[in-house]
Design a protein around this motif. Structure first.
Motif, PDB file in Angstrom:
ATOM      1  N   MET A   1       0.843  -1.177   0.000  1.00 28.68           N
ATOM      2  CA  MET A   1       0.000   0.000   0.000  1.00 28.68           C
ATOM      3  C   MET A   1       0.894   1.248   0.000  1.00 28.68           C
ATOM      4  SD  MET A   1      -2.690   1.285   2.877  1.00 28.68           S
ATOM      5  CE  MET A   1      -4.210   0.755   2.176  1.00 28.68           C
ATOM      6  N   ILE A   2       0.582   2.194  -0.853  1.00 36.63           N
ATOM      7  CA  ILE A   2       1.334   3.446  -0.942  1.00 36.63           C
ATOM      8  C   ILE A   2       1.031   4.287   0.291  1.00 36.63           C
ATOM      9  CG2 ILE A   2       1.654   5.576  -2.259  1.00 36.63           C
ATOM     10  CD1 ILE A   2       2.730   3.151  -3.690  1.00 36.63           C
ATOM     11  N   LYS A   3       2.079   4.829   0.899  1.00 34.10           N
ATOM     12  CA  LYS A   3       1.928   5.655   2.090  1.00 34.10           C
ATOM     13  C   LYS A   3       2.436   7.063   1.824  1.00 34.10           C
ATOM     14  CE  LYS A   3       2.629   1.769   5.225  1.00 34.10           C
ATOM     15  NZ  LYS A   3       3.484   1.209   6.260  1.00 34.10           N
ATOM     16  N   LYS A   4       1.944   7.990   2.609  1.00 33.15           N
ATOM     17  CA  LYS A   4       2.411   9.371   2.530  1.00 33.15           C
ATOM     18  C   LYS A   4       3.865   9.435   2.995  1.00 33.15           C
ATOM     19  CE  LYS A   4       1.457  14.036   3.927  1.00 33.15           C
ATOM     20  NZ  LYS A   4       1.090  14.917   4.941  1.00 33.15           N
ATOM     21  N   TRP A   5       4.663  10.232   2.282  1.00 31.62           N
ATOM     22  CA  TRP A   5       6.057  10.416   2.660  1.00 31.62           C
ATOM     23  C   TRP A   5       6.152  11.433   3.779  1.00 31.62           C
ATOM     24  CZ3 TRP A   5       9.894  10.210  -2.002  1.00 31.62           C
ATOM     25  CH2 TRP A   5       9.600   9.105  -2.791  1.00 31.62           C
ATOM     26  N   ASN A   6       7.163  11.318   4.625  1.00 29.24           N
ATOM     27  CA  ASN A   6       7.345  12.195   5.769  1.00 29.24           C
ATOM     28  C   ASN A   6       8.175  13.423   5.369  1.00 29.24           C
ATOM     29  OD1 ASN A   6       7.348  13.053   8.485  1.00 29.24           O
ATOM     30  ND2 ASN A   6       9.344  12.104   8.812  1.00 29.24           N
ATOM     31  N   LEU A   7       7.583  14.617   5.524  1.00 31.50           N
ATOM     32  CA  LEU A   7       8.309  15.860   5.239  1.00 31.50           C
ATOM     33  C   LEU A   7       9.281  16.132   6.374  1.00 31.50           C
ATOM     34  CD1 LEU A   7       8.754  18.450   3.566  1.00 31.50           C
ATOM     35  CD2 LEU A   7       6.869  19.474   4.863  1.00 31.50           C
ATOM     36  N   ILE A   8      10.558  16.212   6.051  1.00 32.49           N
ATOM     37  CA  ILE A   8      11.594  16.450   7.049  1.00 32.49           C
ATOM     38  C   ILE A   8      11.914  17.939   7.168  1.00 32.49           C
ATOM     39  CG2 ILE A   8      14.020  16.025   7.645  1.00 32.49           C
ATOM     40  CD1 ILE A   8      13.741  13.351   6.123  1.00 32.49           C
ATOM     41  N   LYS A   9      12.003  18.606   6.008  1.00 32.73           N
ATOM     42  CA  LYS A   9      12.454  19.999   6.005  1.00 32.73           C
ATOM     43  C   LYS A   9      11.980  20.670   4.723  1.00 32.73           C
ATOM     44  CE  LYS A   9      16.837  22.539   6.202  1.00 32.73           C
ATOM     45  NZ  LYS A   9      18.295  22.397   6.219  1.00 32.73           N
ATOM     46  N   GLU A  10      11.721  21.975   4.819  1.00 31.93           N
ATOM     47  CA  GLU A  10      11.431  22.739   3.606  1.00 31.93           C
ATOM     48  C   GLU A  10      12.035  24.126   3.712  1.00 31.93           C
ATOM     49  OE1 GLU A  10       7.336  24.005   2.707  1.00 31.93           O
ATOM     50  OE2 GLU A  10       6.790  23.343   4.706  1.00 31.93           O
ATOM     51  N   ASN A  11      12.558  24.611   2.599  1.00 30.92           N
ATOM     52  CA  ASN A  11      13.161  25.944   2.529  1.00 30.92           C
ATOM     53  C   ASN A  11      12.678  26.652   1.276  1.00 30.92           C
ATOM     54  OD1 ASN A  11      14.825  25.498   4.782  1.00 30.92           O
ATOM     55  ND2 ASN A  11      16.430  24.601   3.511  1.00 30.92           N
ATOM     56  N   LYS A  12      12.366  27.941   1.405  1.00 35.02           N
ATOM     57  CA  LYS A  12      12.025  28.735   0.235  1.00 35.02           C
ATOM     58  C   LYS A  12      13.324  29.039  -0.500  1.00 35.02           C
ATOM     59  CE  LYS A  12       9.147  32.135   0.844  1.00 35.02           C
ATOM     60  NZ  LYS A  12       8.569  33.465   1.149  1.00 35.02           N
ATOM     61  N   VAL A  13      13.376  28.684  -1.792  1.00 39.45           N
ATOM     62  CA  VAL A  13      14.590  28.902  -2.576  1.00 39.45           C
ATOM     63  C   VAL A  13      14.429  29.997  -3.612  1.00 39.45           C
ATOM     64  CG1 VAL A  13      15.499  26.576  -2.210  1.00 39.45           C
ATOM     65  CG2 VAL A  13      14.051  27.031  -4.193  1.00 39.45           C
ATOM     66  N   PHE A  14      13.179  30.407  -3.867  1.00 34.16           N
ATOM     67  CA  PHE A  14      12.929  31.480  -4.829  1.00 34.16           C
ATOM     68  C   PHE A  14      11.591  32.104  -4.497  1.00 34.16           C
ATOM     69  CE2 PHE A  14      11.106  33.087  -8.793  1.00 34.16           C
ATOM     70  CZ  PHE A  14      12.127  33.934  -9.227  1.00 34.16           C
ATOM     71  N   SER A  15      11.518  33.431  -4.628  1.00 37.46           N
ATOM     72  CA  SER A  15      10.275  34.127  -4.336  1.00 37.46           C
ATOM     73  C   SER A  15      10.026  35.196  -5.392  1.00 37.46           C
ATOM     74  CB  SER A  15      10.347  34.776  -2.948  1.00 37.46           C
ATOM     75  OG  SER A  15       9.128  35.388  -2.644  1.00 37.46           O
ATOM     76  N   SER A  16       8.800  35.232  -5.881  1.00 39.92           N
ATOM     77  CA  SER A  16       8.384  36.265  -6.829  1.00 39.92           C
ATOM     78  C   SER A  16       6.871  36.351  -6.792  1.00 39.92           C
ATOM     79  CB  SER A  16       8.852  35.919  -8.245  1.00 39.92           C
ATOM     80  OG  SER A  16       8.084  34.864  -8.777  1.00 39.92           O
ATOM     81  N   LYS A  17       6.322  37.338  -7.474  1.00 34.26           N
ATOM     82  CA  LYS A  17       4.888  37.404  -7.613  1.00 34.26           C
ATOM     83  C   LYS A  17       4.548  36.756  -8.941  1.00 34.26           C
ATOM     84  CE  LYS A  17       0.930  40.341  -7.268  1.00 34.26           C
ATOM     85  NZ  LYS A  17       0.349  41.601  -7.029  1.00 34.26           N
TER      86      LYS A  17
END
Length: 180
Positions: A1-17
């Motif tokens: 059965m496919i399971k949800k992956w565990n998010l360890i870390k996230e970083n914003k690498v680019f920002s724009s409108k």
């Protein structure tokens, strides 16, 4: 059965409108290793199918930067972060076309591109419309509005004159709505 992956870390690498790009590091289920993914976070979107008393559909023509050409679409735009989807849709409709509606309802919602995007696109149907004659276009908008019979709209899709996936999905939602 496919399971949800565990998010360890996230970083914003680019920002724009109007979007940000995040690098997210996930751990595969059952500790089978890590994977880095890049996700585009954009505002949710609203599209509006506008139908007049003759059941004609309002289409707009406007230049699009992504395709670098004039596109044939329905009214729509970004939903502000403090708006409910229906309120954003009503605002976008009035700003782009000058029309308001007293029969306005959500008929569908899709994930934009769940592989790399986090937003949704809501589809609304607006009927019993009134033209206020007042538009408030964004600086990057220059558009024309015209009503077409539904048969023409179907032919535009079939002939590749309407290619935007959100617009094609909107007409699918309309088809399902009318089958009720």
């Amino acid at each position: 059965m496919i399971k949800k992956w565990n998010l360890i870390k996230e970083n914003k690498v680019f920002s724009s409108k109007p979007f940000n790009v995040y690098k997210k590091i996930y751990e595969k289920p059952e500790k089978r290793g890590k994977f880095s993914a890049f996700v585009i976070q954009t505002p949710d979107w609203a599209n509006i199918i506008v139908r007049n008393k003759k059941k004609e559909i309002l289409l707009i023509r406007q230049f699009r930067f992504g395709s670098d050409k004039v596109e044939l679409e329905i009214p729509g735009g970004c939903i502000d972060s403090d708006e409910a989807p229906i309120d954003g849709a009503r605002r976008e409709l009035k700003e782009e076309t000058g029309y308001i509606s007293n029969k306005f309802q959500q008929i569908g919602v899709v994930d934009a591109n769940p592989a790399i995007q986090s937003n949704k696109c809501y589809t609304f149907l607006a009927e019993n419309i009134t033209n206020t004659g007042i538009r408030n276009l964004d600086p990057d908008e220059d558009l024309e509005c015209q009503f077409y019979p539904m048969e023409d709209v179907q032919n535009f899709i079939r002939d590749g004159k309407i290619t935007n996936t959100y617009i094609i999905a909107a007409f699918h939602w309309l088809s399902l709505y009318e089958q009720k």
